[in-house]
Motif scaffolding. Structure first.
Motif, PDB file in Angstrom:
ATOM      1  N   ILE A  51       0.830  -1.220   0.000  1.00 33.66           N
ATOM      2  CA  ILE A  51       0.000   0.000   0.000  1.00 33.66           C
ATOM      3  C   ILE A  51       0.860   1.264   0.000  1.00 33.66           C
ATOM      4  CG2 ILE A  51      -1.734   1.329   1.261  1.00 33.66           C
ATOM      5  CD1 ILE A  51      -2.850  -1.209   0.007  1.00 33.66           C
ATOM      6  N   THR A 175      -5.701   1.889   2.227  1.00 34.29           N
ATOM      7  CA  THR A 175      -5.900   2.609   0.963  1.00 34.29           C
ATOM      8  C   THR A 175      -6.682   3.899   1.202  1.00 34.29           C
ATOM      9  OG1 THR A 175      -5.912   0.530  -0.281  1.00 34.29           O
ATOM     10  CG2 THR A 175      -6.850   2.460  -1.378  1.00 34.29           C
ATOM     11  N   THR A 178      -4.360   6.392   2.727  1.00 36.83           N
ATOM     12  CA  THR A 178      -3.485   6.931   1.674  1.00 36.83           C
ATOM     13  C   THR A 178      -4.185   8.030   0.880  1.00 36.83           C
ATOM     14  OG1 THR A 178      -2.432   4.763   1.453  1.00 36.83           O
ATOM     15  CG2 THR A 178      -2.078   6.328  -0.327  1.00 36.83           C
TER      16      THR A 178
END
Length: 255
Positions: A51, A175, A178
């Motif tokens: 990731i 995710t 992020t």
């Protein structure tokens, strides 16, 4: 609708059973707690790298807190979240016993609750971490079992600030983090650009003010130059007249 619902439940049960087989097959390899611990940590590390990449500005492994406890990993989430600790647990023994003997469900549940309590006490530190931590289960089957049949464990964890995650759900969570970080960085860059534009605007206003002042001075100088030029022409003409007069007078005398 009822038939469709029954079909979905049946399909879900089949998936859970297949996942159970997956975990049971691992049992022959992961025969002791140390092996399972290593397996969980390796899988967690792999997910974090997939990731976030090799850069560790957003996560760290085997992170030591001032209290002395060590988390398998932490995620450096943006404020107001902050540091989120992740601890890997692989309760395969109790899970397998429960699958083999349905009367041992309580042992499995108590095992999960103990992990939740330990993580909540160790890794949710006021003023240091976020008010949440993650219990990472490296086997989808165990996570599916909890979600399908033991939702009270999910609620138990949430009340104590502990989120239970499988490899798939952990990847989804990371995710999301992020994306949030990327959005924050974009906003910060936009803010910096705006600040620089404001500075440029201020400097341009100052430049314009100084240019206007210089233009006024230039106009004054031009005016003075024109006046001096006119005076110079007049003086030159006067000198020429004087010279002509002198010349005419000397010529008259000679005659």
């Amino acid at each position: 609708d009822i038939i469709v619902g029954i079909a979905k439940i049946s399909e879900a049960q089949k998936k859970i059973e297949s996942l159970s087989t997956e975990v049971n097959s691992l049992q022959s390899v992961l025969t002791d707690k140390k092996s399972r611990g290593i397996f969980g940590e390796v899988q967690l590390n792999s997910i974090l790298k997939s990731i976030f990449g090799e850069k560790k500005d957003l996560y760290d492994l085997q992170y030591s807190f001032k209290s002395g406890v060590i988390a398998d990993a932490i995620v450096k989430a943006p404020e107001p979240l902050g540091i989120i600790a992740i601890d890997s647990k692989f309760p395969m023994e109790n899970y397998t016993k429960m699958i083999e003997d349905g009367s041992r469900v309580s042992e499995f549940k108590q095992n999960i609750k103990k992990h939740i309590n330990d993580i909540s006490q160790k890794y949710i530190i006021k003023g240091t971490t976020a008010d949440m931590a993650i219990l990472f289960l490296p086997a989808e089957a165990i996570f599916a079992e909890i979600n399908a049949y033991h939702e009270e464990l999910i609620e138990y964890g949430r009340k104590r600030g502990v989120w239970i995650a499988s490899p798939t759900t952990l990847m989804a969570l990371l995710t999301t983090i992020t994306a949030i970080v990327r959005d924050i960085k974009t906003q910060e860059q936009a803010k910096k650009i705006q600040e620089e534009l404001q500075k440029l605007s201020t400097n341009f206003k100052l430049y314009k003010k100084r240019w206007d002042n210089l233009s006024k001075h230039i106009e004054i100088v031009n005016k003075d130059v024109k006046e001096i030029s006119i005076s110079t022409d007049k003086i030159t003409n006067e000198f020429e007249k004087i010279e002509r007069v002198e010349f005419d007078e000397s010529k008259a005398l000679k005659g």
